[in-house]
Structure formats: structure tokens, C-alpha cells
Design a protein around this motif. Structure first.
Motif, short mmCIF file in Angstrom:
data_model
loop_
_atom_site.label_atom_id
_atom_site.label_comp_id
_atom_site.label_asym_id
_atom_site.label_seq_id
_atom_site.Cartn_x
_atom_site.Cartn_y
_atom_site.Cartn_z
N HIS A 245 0.84 -1.21 0.00
CA HIS A 245 0.00 0.00 0.00
C HIS A 245 0.87 1.26 0.00
CE1 HIS A 245 -3.98 -1.85 0.47
NE2 HIS A 245 -3.35 -2.78 1.14
N TYR A 246 2.00 1.21 0.71
CA TYR A 246 2.92 2.34 0.70
C TYR A 246 3.38 2.67 -0.71
CZ TYR A 246 7.35 4.85 1.17
OH TYR A 246 8.38 5.75 1.01
N ARG A 247 3.69 1.65 -1.50
CA ARG A 247 4.17 1.86 -2.86
C ARG A 247 3.08 2.38 -3.79
NH1 ARG A 247 9.13 -0.99 -3.81
NH2 ARG A 247 9.83 -2.04 -1.91
N GLN A 248 1.83 2.21 -3.43
CA GLN A 248 0.73 2.73 -4.24
C GLN A 248 0.50 4.22 -4.03
OE1 GLN A 248 -2.51 0.10 -3.07
NE2 GLN A 248 -2.25 -1.11 -4.94
N GLY A 249 1.03 4.76 -2.94
CA GLY A 249 0.88 6.17 -2.63
C GLY A 249 2.04 6.99 -3.16
N ASP A 250 2.25 8.17 -2.57
CA ASP A 250 3.32 9.06 -3.05
C ASP A 250 4.66 8.82 -2.37
OD1 ASP A 250 2.65 10.11 -0.59
OD2 ASP A 250 1.97 12.04 -1.35
N MET A 251 4.74 7.82 -1.50
CA MET A 251 6.01 7.31 -0.95
C MET A 251 6.87 8.42 -0.32
SD MET A 251 6.94 4.53 -3.97
CE MET A 251 8.44 3.97 -3.15
#
Length: 346
Positions: free
Chosen positions: A215-221
Motif C-alpha cells: 500500500h505504501y508503494r501505491q501512494g506518493d512514498m
């Protein structure tokens, strides 16, 4: 006379119902109204975001109507549960809506509700005044407020995950082996009835591109960078375990390492001691993937204030570059235990 009294009561009720929600960010609310009970932390009493400054932006993202999803990939000791409690308190006071807290199993959710959420909410006067279940009728897995309800369930309770609309979904400890594989998805589906919904995912990570890391990688990191306090440097950097140094190598006494280890700046190789960490963290900034902190001018340095804090002479840092995700509604954050101000470098 009776008519006049009834009319006044009706008017007062209508004014209360039509009164707009207070315009406070989550961090503003926490600093003004959150009280940490003695049972929860050695730093009990009035909450101060300045003692966990990396949480400020995360909390304010949670209260930002433009942000729909927040992922926090974290270590322990970093204040993840405190963030969730602050958000729950802010929602009760400023923007109420049905809230669901999802834990790996029901018993853990019930324990967190009893030992962490309820004592913290009851310790904050404005929230305690809103609680409607302070008597014998209070349930172990539910906290009832005047304008909303907070429910705690296990991720494997599919019937409860799919039962009714929820505006706020908080999924915690999602990388525990007991957390159901479809738990987040089922909980998120319950928010579709709300335009201004919020889905929050927090956990210590397990494997790469699995669970919270996925899920972290799907966001703006976003990563948290802090400045070197050495004069003539001031370069911002993400804290890394590889930069922890100590004397004696692998043969060193662990207790001595814990006490005496220092952090080495990756740019100037300067030695940064334990007592300098809080000042660095307070000057930190969240940097989305694709961006970087501009290098400070050659003469930039950290100056010591009268209260012992450190502050860069030229103010907040400037971000350069283009973020990987532009204008997204999903903000994702990563942070390690190195930022915990109550822990030494060792």
C-alpha cells in the motif's frame, strides 16, 4: 409561558444542529485538547506534537478532506497508535462519522479499545463530555459518542466487515500473520457510501511489496529527512541504520553501544550525538518520491536558541524536483525507530 420555553429550547437545539464543525487540523486539535493518561506513557499530561514532530503532517493529512487514504509503514516506538487516537478524538470533536478500527483478531481489537483508546479519550475533557457509555452499559468493543460510534473488530469477521456503511476505517497491525488477506479490501468497501471518507493503514512491515509496504508503494512514498546540525553542512537526509557508529566493532559490549553510539552524517561525516536528535527531528520535512531537499547555502548552519532547541538560520527547506504522484489522494509515509526521540542512537 410554556410555549415560549418550548420555542427557546427548539431554537437552541436547531442552532446546535446547524453549527458548523470547528476548523482545526488534527495536530491543532491534539495540541489544544488531547490529554495523555498516566497509564499510556511516561510523557503523560498535555499532548505536544513537538515531541513527535514527524506525526504532524500525517495527522493533518488525516484531517485534510482532499486526502482519502493514508498508509504509514513504520517501526514500533514511533507513535502509530497515538496518531490513531488523535485522529479519533479530532473526528469526534470536529467532523463526526461512523468509525471502524480493524485489528488482526477480535481479542486484540478489544484489548486496544480497553487499554489504549478508551483511557485516552476519557482523559481528554472535551471528548469525555461527548461520551455516552461511561456507565455500566459500555461495551468492550465499542465507544459510543454523542454524534458517532467507534467500533473495534477482527479482520477475520467478514460478517461485521460487510454489515453497514462506515466513513472512517482504521486498519492497524495489518502485517500480522493473523490479519485476513482481504480484511483491508472488505473494510474499504464499506466507505463507498461517503464522499469524504478516510482509509488509514498502519503497520510494522513484513515483506517487500506485501501488506503495508504494498500500500505504501501505491501512494506518493514520502520519507522523513532531517538536517545535519554540524556548522557548514546542514544537508537533509533520511536516517539510516548504516550510519550508526560505535567503538569496538562486533566485540563491543551491547550496553556500551546502546549508551555511546553516535550517528554519522552521510555528507560531512560529522558525529551527531544523542542529545542532538530532537532538534534535528523537529526541523525535519516529509519528502515525496521524486523530490529532494535543496542543498542549503554554504554558510547555512543550525543555531542554538535560548530554550536549547536548534533552528536553521534560513528557515524551512525547499523541495526540488517533481513528485512521482501529483495531486494524489493517497499519501504514504515510511519511518523507522531511529526517529523516536526517546530512544538513543544505540
Amino acid at each position: 409561558m410554556g410555549y415560549a420555553i418550548a420555542r427557546d429550547v427548539l431554537r437552541a437545539t436547531a442552532r446546535g444542529a446547524l453549527q458548523p464543525a470547528e476548523r482545526m487540523t488534527c495536530s491543532q486539535w491534539a495540541d489544544a485538547r488531547r490529554v495523555v493518561p498516566e497509564s499510556a506513557s511516561e510523557r503523560h499530561g498535555r499532548w505536544e506534537t513537538a515531541n513527535a514532530p514527524y506525526l504532524r503532517e500525517i495527522m493533518d493529512s488525516a484531517s485534510d478532506p482532499e486526502v482519502e487514504k493514508i498508509t504509514l509503514r513504520k517501526s514500533s516506538q514511533i507513535g502509530g497508535t497515538e496518531f490513531l487516537i488523535n485522529f479519533a478524538g479530532w473526528a469526534c470533536d470536529c467532523d463526526p462519522g461512523p468509525m471502524l478500527c480493524v485489528y488482526p483478531v477480535y481479542d486484540l481489537g478489544k484489548a486496544v479499545a480497553k487499554d489504549r483508546f478508551r483511557p485516552s479519550l476519557e482523559a481528554s475533557p472535551t471528548i469525555k463530555a461527548r461520551m455516552r457509555d461511561l456507565g455500566r452499559e459500555k461495551a468492550a468493543d465499542t465507544i459510543v459518542m454523542d454524534r458517532m460510534k467507534i467500533s473495534f473488530i477482527g479482520s477475520n469477521s467478514e460478517s461485521k466487515l460487510a454489515s453497514r456503511p462506515i466513513r472512517y476505517v482504521l486498519c492497524d497491525d495489518t502485517d500480522y500473520a493473523e490479519f485476513a488477506a482481504n480484511g483491508i479490501e472488505l473494510a474499504a468497501q464499506r466507505t463507498k457510501a461517503f464522499t469524504l471518507r478516510k482509509i488509514i493503514i498502519t503497520s510494522v512491515p513484513s515483506f517487500e511489496d506485501v501488506g503495508v509496504d504494498h500500500h505504501y508503494r501505491q501512494g506518493d512514498m514520502r520519507r522523513y529527512e532531517v538536517p545535519c546540525p554540524r556548522a557548514g553542512c546542514g544537508r537533509y537526509q533520511e536516517l539510516a541504520f548504516s550510519q550508526i557508529k560505535w567503538k569496538g566493532g562486533s566485540d563491543a559490549d551491547p550496553s556500551a553501544v546502546y549508551r555511546d553510539a553516535w550517528y554519522e552524517c552521510q555528507y560531512c561525516r560529522g558525529r551527531i550525538e544523542n542529545h542532538e536528535k530532537l532538534a534535528m527531528v523537529r526541523r525535519g520535512v516529509w519528502v515525496p518520491e521524486g523530490q529532494a531537499v535543496a542543498a542549503p547555502p554554504p554558510n547555512c548552519q543550525m543555531t542554538k536558541l535560548s530554550n536549547g532547541q536548534m533552528e536553521a538560520e534560513d528557515g524551512r527547506p525547499k523541495l526540488i524536483g517533481e513528485p512521482r504522484v501529483k495531486g494524489g489522494s493517497h499519501r504514504s509515509y515510511r519511518i523507522s525507530a531511529l526517529y523516536a526521540v526517546n530512544l538513543p542512537w544505540g
